[in-house]
Write an enzyme that holds these catalytic residues in place. Structure first.
Site, short mmCIF file in Angstrom:
data_model
loop_
_atom_site.label_atom_id
_atom_site.label_comp_id
_atom_site.label_asym_id
_atom_site.label_seq_id
_atom_site.Cartn_x
_atom_site.Cartn_y
_atom_site.Cartn_z
N ASN A 71 -1.80 2.55 5.59
CA ASN A 71 -0.95 1.42 5.20
C ASN A 71 -0.61 0.68 6.48
O ASN A 71 -0.15 1.29 7.44
CB ASN A 71 0.33 1.94 4.52
CG ASN A 71 1.35 0.84 4.30
OD1 ASN A 71 0.99 -0.34 4.16
ND2 ASN A 71 2.62 1.22 4.28
N GLY A 72 -0.84 -0.63 6.50
CA GLY A 72 -0.56 -1.42 7.70
C GLY A 72 -1.75 -2.31 7.99
O GLY A 72 -2.61 -2.52 7.11
N ARG A 126 3.95 -0.25 -4.84
CA ARG A 126 3.72 -0.78 -3.49
C ARG A 126 2.40 -1.55 -3.40
O ARG A 126 2.09 -2.14 -2.37
CB ARG A 126 3.70 0.37 -2.48
CG ARG A 126 4.97 1.17 -2.42
CD ARG A 126 4.84 2.28 -1.42
NE ARG A 126 4.74 1.76 -0.08
CZ ARG A 126 5.75 1.60 0.76
NH1 ARG A 126 6.96 1.94 0.38
NH2 ARG A 126 5.57 1.11 1.95
N HIS A 137 17.45 -36.49 -5.41
CA HIS A 137 16.78 -37.00 -4.21
C HIS A 137 15.29 -36.69 -4.25
O HIS A 137 14.71 -36.28 -3.25
CB HIS A 137 17.43 -36.39 -2.96
CG HIS A 137 18.88 -36.75 -2.84
ND1 HIS A 137 19.31 -37.96 -2.36
CD2 HIS A 137 19.99 -36.06 -3.18
CE1 HIS A 137 20.65 -38.00 -2.41
NE2 HIS A 137 21.07 -36.86 -2.90
N LYS A 191 5.88 -4.29 -3.75
CA LYS A 191 7.32 -4.12 -3.59
C LYS A 191 7.78 -4.28 -2.15
O LYS A 191 8.77 -4.91 -1.87
CB LYS A 191 7.69 -2.74 -4.12
CG LYS A 191 9.17 -2.42 -4.05
CD LYS A 191 9.88 -3.03 -5.21
CE LYS A 191 11.38 -2.86 -5.13
NZ LYS A 191 12.05 -3.91 -5.91
N GLU A 195 8.18 -15.18 -10.54
CA GLU A 195 7.39 -14.00 -10.13
C GLU A 195 6.98 -13.12 -11.30
O GLU A 195 5.95 -12.47 -11.24
CB GLU A 195 8.08 -13.19 -9.03
CG GLU A 195 9.29 -12.43 -9.44
CD GLU A 195 9.92 -11.65 -8.29
OE1 GLU A 195 9.18 -11.11 -7.46
OE2 GLU A 195 11.16 -11.58 -8.24
N TRP A 233 -2.77 -2.68 -1.71
CA TRP A 233 -2.46 -4.10 -1.82
C TRP A 233 -3.38 -4.76 -0.80
O TRP A 233 -3.18 -4.62 0.40
CB TRP A 233 -0.98 -4.35 -1.49
CG TRP A 233 -0.56 -5.77 -1.73
CD1 TRP A 233 -0.12 -6.29 -2.91
CD2 TRP A 233 -0.51 -6.83 -0.77
NE1 TRP A 233 0.18 -7.63 -2.75
CE2 TRP A 233 -0.06 -7.99 -1.45
CE3 TRP A 233 -0.83 -6.93 0.57
CZ2 TRP A 233 0.11 -9.22 -0.82
CZ3 TRP A 233 -0.67 -8.16 1.21
CH2 TRP A 233 -0.20 -9.29 0.52
N CYS A 279 0.84 -1.18 0.00
CA CYS A 279 0.00 0.00 0.00
C CYS A 279 0.89 1.24 0.00
O CYS A 279 1.90 1.29 0.68
CB CYS A 279 -0.94 0.09 1.19
SG CYS A 279 -2.16 -1.21 1.26
N LYS A 324 13.06 -15.13 -9.82
CA LYS A 324 12.80 -14.10 -10.85
C LYS A 324 11.86 -14.66 -11.92
O LYS A 324 10.92 -14.01 -12.34
CB LYS A 324 14.10 -13.64 -11.53
CG LYS A 324 15.01 -12.74 -10.76
CD LYS A 324 14.49 -11.36 -10.48
CE LYS A 324 13.73 -11.27 -9.20
NZ LYS A 324 14.46 -11.08 -7.97
N GLU A 332 17.65 -17.70 -6.84
CA GLU A 332 17.26 -16.36 -7.27
C GLU A 332 16.76 -16.37 -8.72
O GLU A 332 15.79 -15.70 -9.06
CB GLU A 332 18.46 -15.41 -7.09
CG GLU A 332 18.25 -13.98 -7.54
CD GLU A 332 17.08 -13.27 -6.88
OE1 GLU A 332 16.51 -13.78 -5.91
OE2 GLU A 332 16.71 -12.19 -7.38
C1 F6R Z 1 11.75 -10.56 -5.30
C2 F6R Z 1 11.63 -9.52 -4.30
C3 F6R Z 1 11.29 -9.92 -2.91
C4 F6R Z 1 12.10 -9.07 -1.91
C5 F6R Z 1 11.64 -9.37 -0.48
C6 F6R Z 1 12.48 -8.67 0.56
O1 F6R Z 1 12.09 -10.04 -6.54
O2 F6R Z 1 11.75 -8.37 -4.58
O3 F6R Z 1 11.51 -11.27 -2.70
O4 F6R Z 1 13.45 -9.36 -2.05
O5 F6R Z 1 10.31 -8.97 -0.34
O6 F6R Z 1 12.46 -7.29 0.37
P1 F6R Z 1 13.50 -6.34 1.09
O7 F6R Z 1 14.84 -6.63 0.54
O8 F6R Z 1 13.01 -4.97 0.79
O9 F6R Z 1 13.44 -6.67 2.55
#
Ligand code: F6R
Length: 579
Positions: free
Chosen positions: A97-98, A27, A475, A574, A459, A71, A2, A456, A452
């Site tokens: 937000n929260g 966000r 396994h 985000k 997502e 969100w 949010c 990527k 990772e």
């Molecule tokens: C994936 C991604 C998330 C963040 C995670 C932690 O592309 O962006 O997995 O890495 O939400 O976010 P931060 O680093 O802001 O704590």
């Protein structure tokens, strides 16, 4: 999670609010809305993204207002659940937000007293509580209501006929902008940059009254001063700059991000707390967790320091190892679980270090010491350049703690990233885009990179992708291998090469299409690959950086080829500010 934005100045508020919300949309993008205060309150709110249109701003008069991009947590994304929310007469508007954890009890209580609710949200209890508390002084009403709210909040409130906007925070980020005859409030600095570089970070418990005359901040009974800080991010950095997507722009910024982070850290003293450490526990989520996992290999091998890496969301269930330095890694500095982990470490008297990208973020105020990465604003929801910046911080620390073992490689890391950016990945993209499911595999420090790469891919392309330690795949997951299940294998030169090469051959023997990333010149490796991607660079550091970049580009181009919304993938946001 949010985004909230408020404006108080001399210009028409509505278009400024909508423009600000566009910057915050990363966000959360389930719905959006604004409320402009004048003699009454005018509200526009709508399910969906701002870019889909639907906000009729014509005729909204008023120079002060608040906005929200959502969100969803409580209630589906629809027009009713979109913020702002109002009290019964429609005279007080709130964006939040929260999460208000005790909202159900408060709602029952308010309904018993005759209040009518229009949404399923937790937020809506706030305007109704304010309705009862408001006696002409909005800040005083907010001060009276917030002790009743359990959970986390960043709030903006306006009321009809009232010359001030009130801001309050507890465990959710909120920053004020100090412009020229205009004041702003936002979840982060991105919408503020358009107006000013001067900001004030609110502390938990602060209630700020913002009017065209200025800002007054109170904490409990007392007025408090918070320093005005200058942000060194530029407006250009929060724009796409000719790229079709923020994600691509951010991947292309990586050479400079890596160099800038190394350069700035070199000029700083190594934090005292690192001298003579006996053990380190790294806590993080998502992509930052993968960076921390990779760091573990380097710190143990090069510095001889035992390192443990924990998912921040699980950390609360573990007993802390005595004496460890606890390092919280968070691009945003606002991830609820990572903050909780640092709080727990502090409660047990552990020294704490934050690694973050965002000046003034909550983690910087919780930890004993902060190291900043220099990634600049990362707008695309999928983390890319912040991962490279986190690696840069870790490489730097390992280098310092090992007496310079990585030093020669740090100066040229950006070149390997730059070379990776030039690779043509279309044969690999073609192979991946038809898949319903994929694996990414690696060994040693390339195992976290496989995790990772898979994150990527899933997502942003929505292809199911799993990262695995290559040695583990026999396994169980072997049962899933088939000609329809491509595997991306990281096979750089190094001690793990022979075992990795055998794993690739074993998978190939099951008819699995293999995309192999490895150093050019090994004919056997190239022959066993369906698609071979030559890995630029020489040496561990540059191979890590180049592999990261190739995996990001592979996910990016696959998602684009599939027509996905790359920067705002479905259901994500985000900054994950709830547990
Ligand atoms: C994936 C991604 C998330 C963040 C995670 C932690 O592309 O962006 O997995 O890495 O939400 O976010 P931060 O680093 O802001 O704590």
């Amino acid at each position: 999670m949010c985004g909230i934005f408020g404006y108080c100045g001399r210009r028409k508020a509505a278009p400024i609010l909508v423009e600000g919300l566009r910057h915050l949309e990363y966000r959360g993008y389930d719905s959006f809305g604004i409320a402009v205060a004048n003699d009454g309150i005018t509200v526009q709110k709508k399910q969906g993204k701002i870019s889909l249109g639907g906000a009729d701003l014509s005729g909204i008069k008023g120079t002060m207002g608040i906005g929200h991009t959502r969100w969803a947590t409580h209630g589906v994304p629809n027009d009713q659940n979109a913020h702002p929310h109002l009290d019964c007469p429609g005279k007080i508007a709130v964006v939040h937000n929260g999460i208000i954890e005790n909202y159900a009890a408060l709602k029952r209580e308010l309904q018993d007293r005759g209040h009518t609710f229009c949404s399923e949200t937790d937020t809506e209890v706030i305007p109704h509580l304010l309705e009862e508390a408001f006696q002409g002084d909005l800040a005083a009403a907010v001060e009276k209501v917030i002790p009743r709210l359990e959970g986390s909040y960043a709030l903006l409130v306006v009321a009809a006929g009232c010359p001030e906007m009130v801001a309050a925070r507890k465990r959710s980020p909120l920053v004020l902008g100090v412009g020229d005859r205009a004041f702003l409030a936002a979840s982060d600095v991105t919408p503020i940059l358009e107006h000013t570089e001067r900001v004030v970070y609110l502390e938990d418990g602060d209630v700020a009254s913002v009017s065209t005359k200025g800002i007054v901040i109170r904490q409990g009974e007392a007025n408090v001063e918070r320093p005005v800080q200058r942000i060194d991010w530029s407006l250009a950095e929060v724009k796409k700059g000719g790229f079709p997507h923020y994600m691509q722009k951010e991947i292309y910024e990586q050479p400079e991000v890596f160099s800038a982070t190394i350069r700035t850290l070199r000029d700083e003293e190594t934090p005292r707390m690192l001298e003579g450490i006996q053990g380190v526990t790294l806590v993080a989520c998502g992509t930052s967790y993968h960076a921390a996992l990779l760091c573990r290999y380097l710190i143990e091998e090069h510095c001889g320091i035992p390192a443990r890496v924990e998912l921040a969301s699980e950390f609360k269930y573990y007993t802390l190892p005595g004496g460890d330095l606890v390092v919280g890694v968070s691009q945003s500095g606002e991830t609820a679980d990572t903050l909780a982990a640092i709080e727990k470490a502090r409660m047990h008297n552990h020294p704490t270090l934050a690694i973050t990208n965002v000046l003034g973020s909550t983690i910087t105020r919780l930890a004993d010491h902060t190291l900043y990465m220099r990634a600049g604003p990362e707008i695309s929801v999928a983390a890319t350049k912040s991962f490279i910046a986190e690696l840069a911080v870790f490489f730097h620390l390992v280098d310092r703690l090992s007496g310079g073992k990585l030093e020669p490689a740090l100066g040229s890391g950006h070149l390997a990233i730059g070379e990776a950016l030039l690779q043509d990945l279309s044969p690999a993209v073609e192979l991946c885009m038809g898949a319903r499911s994929m694996f990414f595999v690696g060994r040693g420090p390339f195992y976290p990179l496989a995790l990772e790469g898979a994150l990527k891919m899933k997502e942003i392309s929505y292809i199911h992708a799993e990262g695995y330690a290559a040695g583990e795949i026999k396994h169980g997951p072997f049962a899933l291998l088939s000609p329809e299940t491509p595997v991306v294998a990281l096979c750089p030169p190094g001690p793990a090469f022979p075992a990795m090469f055998s794993n690739i051959k074993e998978m190939k023997a099951r008819g699995t299409p293999m995309v192999v990333i490895g150093a050019g010149g090994n004919q056997e490796l190239e022959e066993v690959s369906d698609v071979f991607i030559p890995l630029p660079g020489g040496g561990l550091v540059s191979h890590i950086l180049a592999s990261t970049t190739l995996l990001q580009l592979l996910a990016y181009h696959t998602a684009v080829a599939l027509g996905r919304d790359v920067d705002q993938p479905r259901n994500l946001a985000k900054s994950v500010t709830v547990e």
